[in-house]
Design an enzyme around this catalytic site. Structure first.
Site, PDB file in Angstrom:
ATOM      1  CG  ASN A 138       1.628-107.951  35.952  1.00 31.02           C
ATOM      2  OD1 ASN A 138       1.433-107.322  34.925  1.00 31.02           O
ATOM      3  ND2 ASN A 138       2.842-108.232  36.408  1.00 31.02           N
ATOM      4  CB  THR A 183     -19.811-148.313  11.653  1.00 32.88           C
ATOM      5  OG1 THR A 183     -19.857-149.487  10.829  1.00 32.88           O
ATOM      6  CG2 THR A 183     -20.868-148.439  12.735  1.00 32.88           C
ATOM      7  CG  HIS A 184     -15.855-148.321   9.297  1.00 35.24           C
ATOM      8  ND1 HIS A 184     -14.551-148.225   9.735  1.00 35.24           N
ATOM      9  CD2 HIS A 184     -16.467-149.200  10.144  1.00 35.24           C
ATOM     10  CE1 HIS A 184     -14.373-149.022  10.779  1.00 35.24           C
ATOM     11  NE2 HIS A 184     -15.521-149.623  11.054  1.00 35.24           N
ATOM     12  CB  SER A 306     -23.686-121.865  -7.785  1.00 36.00           C
ATOM     13  OG  SER A 306     -22.805-121.692  -8.877  1.00 36.00           O
ATOM     14  CE  LYS A 312     -23.955-127.060  -6.061  1.00 37.92           C
ATOM     15  NZ  LYS A 312     -22.551-126.716  -6.248  1.00 37.92           N
ATOM     16  CG  ASN A 314     -23.735-124.418  -3.065  1.00 39.55           C
ATOM     17  OD1 ASN A 314     -23.959-125.538  -3.530  1.00 39.55           O
ATOM     18  ND2 ASN A 314     -23.252-123.425  -3.775  1.00 39.55           N
ATOM     19  CD  GLU A 319     -20.345-126.021   2.074  1.00 42.99           C
ATOM     20  OE1 GLU A 319     -19.547-126.555   1.314  1.00 42.99           O
ATOM     21  OE2 GLU A 319     -21.155-125.151   1.697  1.00 42.99           O
ATOM     22  CE1 TYR A 346       0.531-110.211  31.858  1.00 41.99           C
ATOM     23  CE2 TYR A 346       2.562-108.932  31.705  1.00 41.99           C
ATOM     24  CZ  TYR A 346       1.310-109.248  31.225  1.00 41.99           C
ATOM     25  OH  TYR A 346       0.831-108.619  30.112  1.00 41.99           O
TER      26      TYR A 346
HETATM   27  N1  ARG Z   1      -2.464-105.436  28.591  1.00 42.84           N
HETATM   28  C1  ARG Z   1      -1.749-106.292  29.488  1.00 42.84           C
HETATM   29  C2  ARG Z   1      -2.229-107.736  29.286  1.00 42.84           C
HETATM   30  O1  ARG Z   1      -3.249-107.914  28.731  1.00 42.84           O
HETATM   31  C3  ARG Z   1      -1.990-105.883  30.898  1.00 42.84           C
HETATM   32  C4  ARG Z   1      -0.921-106.308  31.816  1.00 42.84           C
HETATM   33  C5  ARG Z   1       0.305-105.494  31.583  1.00 42.84           C
HETATM   34  N2  ARG Z   1       1.323-105.822  32.517  1.00 42.84           N
HETATM   35  C6  ARG Z   1       2.600-105.449  32.322  1.00 42.84           C
HETATM   36  N3  ARG Z   1       3.436-105.826  33.231  1.00 42.84           N
HETATM   37  N4  ARG Z   1       2.971-104.785  31.293  1.00 42.84           N
HETATM   38  O2  ARG Z   1      -1.563-108.675  29.664  1.00 42.84           O
END
Ligand code: ARG
Length: 501
Positions: A138, A183-184, A306, A312, A314, A319, A346
């Site tokens: 985490n 404008t517009h 095209s 054409k 393009n 785009e 998390y």
């Molecule tokens: N691959 C996970 C992510 O990108 C990593 C963290 C995982 N944490 C857990 N408590 N499972 O978030």
């Protein structure tokens, strides 16, 4: 049980096979970081859903770097001996080397963190199991993603600059050419063509400032040391970590640190707005390149033909630039909707942040060079632009003529409106009306009113800062060039590599 294939949209699949890395699912699964409390194998459908290595693989340089810093921090905290810390660092450098040389995930790798754990184990054996002391994926993933963002905005900055340089080049070459401003999308007033073109420069300048700010946000606090949610139980020096990884501060709250994806949202807002600006630039050029306008002529390297209509040419590149606005906005919305309503800390939902983040940045990195190329090869048709400036567009200047003679703007506006109606009824342009018509509409009109029907004069009169007049335009060009001069100081790691100590 055979693990499921990597997701079909997973760019890693092909690379794994091409690189000749022999998939070893069993080995990769042994390097799960969480298997202990489970008696049974997880379902293949879960593995398929849960696996993120196809997306997060690209975090590896940052994850390896943060792991090296962590190995040193564990030694500093007395958790590892110096020798252990050094062996881990050497093992991580070897993992770094293998990945630089093209090593790719194995089929059973769950994410980039478990992949690196597996590779490190192959280098240093059981010692690899000590590196995860006091940390969690985490805080690891939040750290690596922040480092990635700082790099990404630097890359985007260069790509935006290249487009800005191209705008300046064309604006300089356009000199004093005139064109209608709309404008517009209705003809409004004459402007210098360079003034119109530079109207696309300044949004990009703001985009670069926003990207730089997003990069600073990403590097503002180090999450590492927050553990899974409550912080690390070891006396880790977070200051040492922050310094070695180039962060400007450390997170003040571990619950927030692992649940904070504001920095991703900030990058995604900056890219969504950048893509919006590119989309508007592309739209202007597409419209002005149509036969009806004919102000610009597309080149050949960024247009296509095209399959049916031989005549054409393009503007496909433009785009697709225009379309990227929708995609980048979608990525921002996807992230915000994912975050909204999550509990503190998390949750696995957050794994999806990288899909949106990488998609938006990849899209922009694809679109920006194409926008620059397509713009670069445009030819401007000064004759067509000039010819489109009708004298009706100087109606405001005619009203100003009366104002200069003491008439209120409201009365002047009404008088000129009457003239325009008369010209329309006779199928004439304003300058083609006989003077008698002017004189009949307002006694303050003199024969010199026709001078105010000159587009050049109209432009010259608007010479205050920010206006289209020649002096103001020169000053604007200077300001644009000055904005390009020094490369913006984007936040990065401080470059300190933690070596053996
Ligand atoms: N691959 C996970 C992510 O990108 C990593 C963290 C995982 N944490 C857990 N408590 N499972 O978030």
């Amino acid at each position: 049980m055979t693990p499921p294939p990597v997701r079909p949209d997973d760019p890693v699949i092909g690379i794994v096979e091409d690189a000749g890395v022999r998939p070893s699912p069993a080995r990769a699964r042994a390097h799960r970081l969480w298997g202990g409390r489970f008696a049974a194998e997880s379902a293949p459908a879960l593995d398929a859903l849960n696996r993120s290595v196809g997306t997060d693989f690209r975090l590896w340089p940052h994850d390896v770097r943060a792991s090296m810093a962590w190995a040193v921090a564990l030694w500093d905290a007395g958790v590892l001996t110096l020798e252990e810390s050094q062996r881990l660092e050497m093992g991580l450098s070897s993992v770094h080397q293998q990945l630089s040389d093209g090593a790719r995930p194995e089929t059973g790798d769950e994410d980039v963190h478990t992949m690196i754990d597996r590779m490190l184990n192959a280098e240093v054996g059981d010692l690899s199991g000590r590196l995860h002391t006091g940390r969690s994926r985490n805080d690891q993933v939040a750290t690596a993603a922040r480092l990635w963002c700082a790099d990404a905005v630097t890359g985007l900055d260069s790509a935006v600059r290249a487009l800005q340089e191209t705008l300046i080049g064309h604006a300089t070459a356009l000199g004093d050419a005139l064109m209608p401003a709309y404008t517009h999308l209705q003809r409004a007033q004459p402007v210098a063509a360079a003034h119109w073109l530079l109207n696309h420069f300044w949004p990009l300048e703001r985009d670069r400032a926003r990207l730089a700010a997003a990069g600073r946000s990403a590097m503002a606090v180090l999450p590492l040391g927050s553990g899974a949610i409550a912080g690390s139980a070891y006396p880790i020096s977070r200051v040492l970590l922050k310094e070695s990884l180039g962060f400007s501060g450390v997170s003040p709250n571990s619950v927030d640190a692992v649940g904070d994806r504001d920095f991703v949202a900030e990058v995604l807002f900056a890219t969504a707005l950048l893509a919006t600006h590119l989309s508007r630039l592309a739209e202007d050029l597409i419209v002005f390149g149509s036969s009806e306008f004919g102000f610009v002529q597309f080149g050949e390297a960024f247009t296509t033909g095209s399959s049916m209509m031989p005549q054409k040419r393009n503007p496909d590149a433009l785009e697709l630039v225009r379309a990227s606005g929708g995609r980048a906005l979608g990525d921002l919305v996807a992230l915000l909707v994912t975050l909204k309503g999550l509990p503190s800390g998390y949750s696995k939902d957050m794994q999806e942040d990288k899909r949106a983040l990488f998609d938006a940045v990849d899209t922009l990195m694809l679109v920006l060079p194409a926008a620059t190329g397509a713009l670069g090869e445009l030819a401007f048709r000064r004759d067509r632009m000039q010819a489109a400036v009708g004298s009706g567009m100087m109606a405001t200047d005619v009203a100003d003529y009366l104002v200069a003679r003491g008439v209120t703007f409201r009365d002047a506006h009404r008088a000129v409106g009457t003239l325009i109606r008369a010209a329309d009824a006779q199928g004439l342009e304003l300058h083609e009306l006989p003077f008698a018509e002017f004189a009949a509409v307002h006694p303050e009109f003199g024969i010199d009113v026709f001078e105010s029907l000159s587009p050049r004069r109209s432009v010259e009169r608007r010479d205050l800062t920010g206006g289209t007049g020649p002096g103001a335009l020169q000053a604007q060009l200077e300001a644009a060039r000055a904005a390009m001069a020094p490369p913006r100081d984007t936040p990065r790691g401080n470059g300190v590599v933690i070596g053996a100590r």
